[in-house]
Enzyme design. Structure first.
Site, PDB file in Angstrom:
ATOM      1  N   GLU A 124      -7.062   5.114   7.506  1.00  0.00           N
ATOM      2  CA  GLU A 124      -6.678   6.368   7.376  1.00  0.00           C
ATOM      3  C   GLU A 124      -7.971   7.158   6.384  1.00  0.00           C
ATOM      4  O   GLU A 124      -8.383   8.206   6.786  1.00  0.00           O
ATOM      5  CB  GLU A 124      -5.548   6.683   6.520  1.00  0.00           C
ATOM      6  N   HIS A 174      -9.678   1.742   4.663  1.00  0.00           N
ATOM      7  CA  HIS A 174      -8.280   1.764   5.163  1.00  0.00           C
ATOM      8  C   HIS A 174      -8.591   2.902   6.575  1.00  0.00           C
ATOM      9  O   HIS A 174      -9.430   3.703   6.260  1.00  0.00           O
ATOM     10  CB  HIS A 174      -7.304   2.275   4.359  1.00  0.00           C
ATOM     11  N   SER A 189       2.789  -2.090  10.489  1.00  0.00           N
ATOM     12  CA  SER A 189       4.373  -2.360  10.687  1.00  0.00           C
ATOM     13  C   SER A 189       5.145  -3.399  10.319  1.00  0.00           C
ATOM     14  O   SER A 189       6.040  -3.965  11.296  1.00  0.00           O
ATOM     15  CB  SER A 189       4.713  -1.877  12.033  1.00  0.00           C
ATOM     16  N   ASN A 227       0.945  -1.285  -0.136  1.00  0.00           N
ATOM     17  CA  ASN A 227      -0.073   0.117   0.019  1.00  0.00           C
ATOM     18  C   ASN A 227       0.994   1.412   0.158  1.00  0.00           C
ATOM     19  O   ASN A 227       1.549   1.670   1.022  1.00  0.00           O
ATOM     20  CB  ASN A 227      -0.834  -0.011   1.329  1.00  0.00           C
ATOM     21  N   GLY A 242       2.135   2.119  10.745  1.00  0.00           N
ATOM     22  CA  GLY A 242       3.331   3.119  10.900  1.00  0.00           C
ATOM     23  C   GLY A 242       3.790   3.433  12.516  1.00  0.00           C
ATOM     24  O   GLY A 242       4.463   4.400  12.410  1.00  0.00           O
ATOM     25  N   LYS A 269       0.022   4.348  -0.345  1.00  0.00           N
ATOM     26  CA  LYS A 269      -0.564   5.467  -0.001  1.00  0.00           C
ATOM     27  C   LYS A 269      -0.232   6.700  -0.925  1.00  0.00           C
ATOM     28  O   LYS A 269       0.016   6.502  -1.943  1.00  0.00           O
ATOM     29  CB  LYS A 269      -0.021   5.810   1.413  1.00  0.00           C
ATOM     30  N   GLU A 301      -5.933  -4.684  10.205  1.00  0.00           N
ATOM     31  CA  GLU A 301      -4.923  -3.481  10.320  1.00  0.00           C
ATOM     32  C   GLU A 301      -5.335  -2.836  11.943  1.00  0.00           C
ATOM     33  O   GLU A 301      -6.061  -2.028  11.564  1.00  0.00           O
ATOM     34  CB  GLU A 301      -4.884  -2.625   9.424  1.00  0.00           C
TER      35      GLU A 301
HETATM   36  P1  PGA Z   1       2.557   0.519   7.686  1.00  0.00           P
HETATM   37  O1  PGA Z   1       1.271   0.645   7.131  1.00  0.00           O
HETATM   38  O2  PGA Z   1       3.164  -0.848   7.064  1.00  0.00           O
HETATM   39  O3  PGA Z   1       3.497   1.630   7.323  1.00  0.00           O
HETATM   40  O4  PGA Z   1       2.256   0.293   9.224  1.00  0.00           O
HETATM   41  C1  PGA Z   1       0.235  -0.482   6.764  1.00  0.00           C
HETATM   42  C2  PGA Z   1      -0.941   0.289   6.079  1.00  0.00           C
HETATM   43  O5  PGA Z   1      -1.532   1.357   6.602  1.00  0.00           O
HETATM   44  O6  PGA Z   1      -1.708  -0.579   5.416  1.00  0.00           O
END
Ligand code: PGA
Length: 264
Positions: free
Chosen positions: A100, A98, A214, A13, A176, A15, A170
């Site tokens: 976000e 997601h 992460s 992903n 993150g 982003k 997630e």
């Molecule tokens: P990350 O993000 O691996 O940076 O934690 C995962 C995601 O948001 O899909």
């Protein structure tokens, strides 16, 4: 293969990262690093890179997808992108719901459900993201939150469509930041699998549950070994061809070992 009915799936992903040039440069390096693998590899790239990347990956087996779409077929929605536009550009899947999108763009389970249904109609495989916040977990609400996100997010999805569905668990607090522990992941993936079985019966067996939050080359090996973890959705560590290729490799080694030792 970890589970006979569920292929190993490793998804990136990106982003809001990477220009066209950076996207192609990623694949040029990634392709050289990739060893033959049983994993399905998905890249969720920015809208602007879908067409170029779909052409670039060609018949490599890597699939290109999007990170969001609008729920309507078409219409007066300035600045939005439809599922049909995505398939037309070469996208094969779409990430929906997601955290976000839920947090910054106020997406609700009912809106996400409309997007999931539209994705199926437009020939896109949805990756539905679910996950609790730290507060939910502290208050003992994890299972209730996941049940709500799955029940509402998948309302009116029939058995036939469910065969193409992918779920990404997630935990919001792990994105993150720092990965959830293997124990938490194992426990929660089991909860997700049970909820899916409640919704789709035996058909739920075929639905892969990815873990996201992460994931990196150091923890991939241990995390993929957990039961009901069928792959990953990787953010930060998917931006580098080296670390993403390593995650694919670590996951695949583990799945190969599991397969040789036990019968699933
Ligand atoms: P990350 O993000 O691996 O940076 O934690 C995962 C995601 O948001 O899909």
């Amino acid at each position: 293969m970890k589970h006979p009915n569920r292929p190993l799936l490793i998804a990136a992903n990106w982003k809001m990262h990477k220009t066209l040039e950076e996207s192609v440069a990623f694949f040029n390096s990634f392709e050289k690093l990739l060893r033959p693998s049983s994993a399905s590899i998905y890249l969720a790239v920015p809208f602007t890179a879908i067409k170029t990347m779909a052409d670039r990956v060609g018949k490599s087996g890597v699939l290109i997808g999007a990170q969001n779409m609008h729920e309507a077929e078409e219409g007066a929605y300035t600045g939005e992108i439809s599922g049909r536009m995505l398939t037309d550009a070469g996208a094969r899947f779409v990430i929906l719901g997601h955290s976000e999108r839920r947090r910054y763009f106020h997406e609700t389970d009912s809106l996400i459900n409309k997007k999931v249904q539209r994705a199926f109609l437009d020939g896109l495989q949805p990756i539905l993201c679910i996950g609790e916040t730290q507060t939910d977990r502290d208050q003992g609400l994890t299972e209730a939150v996941l049940k709500c996100q799955l029940t509402e997010g998948l309302a009116a999805v029939d058995q036939e469509s469910a065969k193409k569905l992918v779920i990404a668990y997630e935990p919001v607090w792990a994105i993150g930041a720092h990965s959830a522990t293997p124990e938490v992941i194992r426990e929660t993936h089991l909860v997700v699998r049970k909820i899916l079985t409640g919704l789709f019966g035996e058909g739920a067996e075929r639905i892969p549950i990815l873990y996201g939050g992460s994931v990196n080359p150091e923890n991939a090996h241990e995390l993929i070994a957990q039961q009901n973890v069928d792959g990953f959705l990787v953010g930060t560590a998917s931006l580098s061809a080296e670390s993403f290729a390593k995650i694919v490799q670590m996951s695949d080694n583990q799945s190969f070992k599991t397969n040789t030792v036990t019968k699933c």
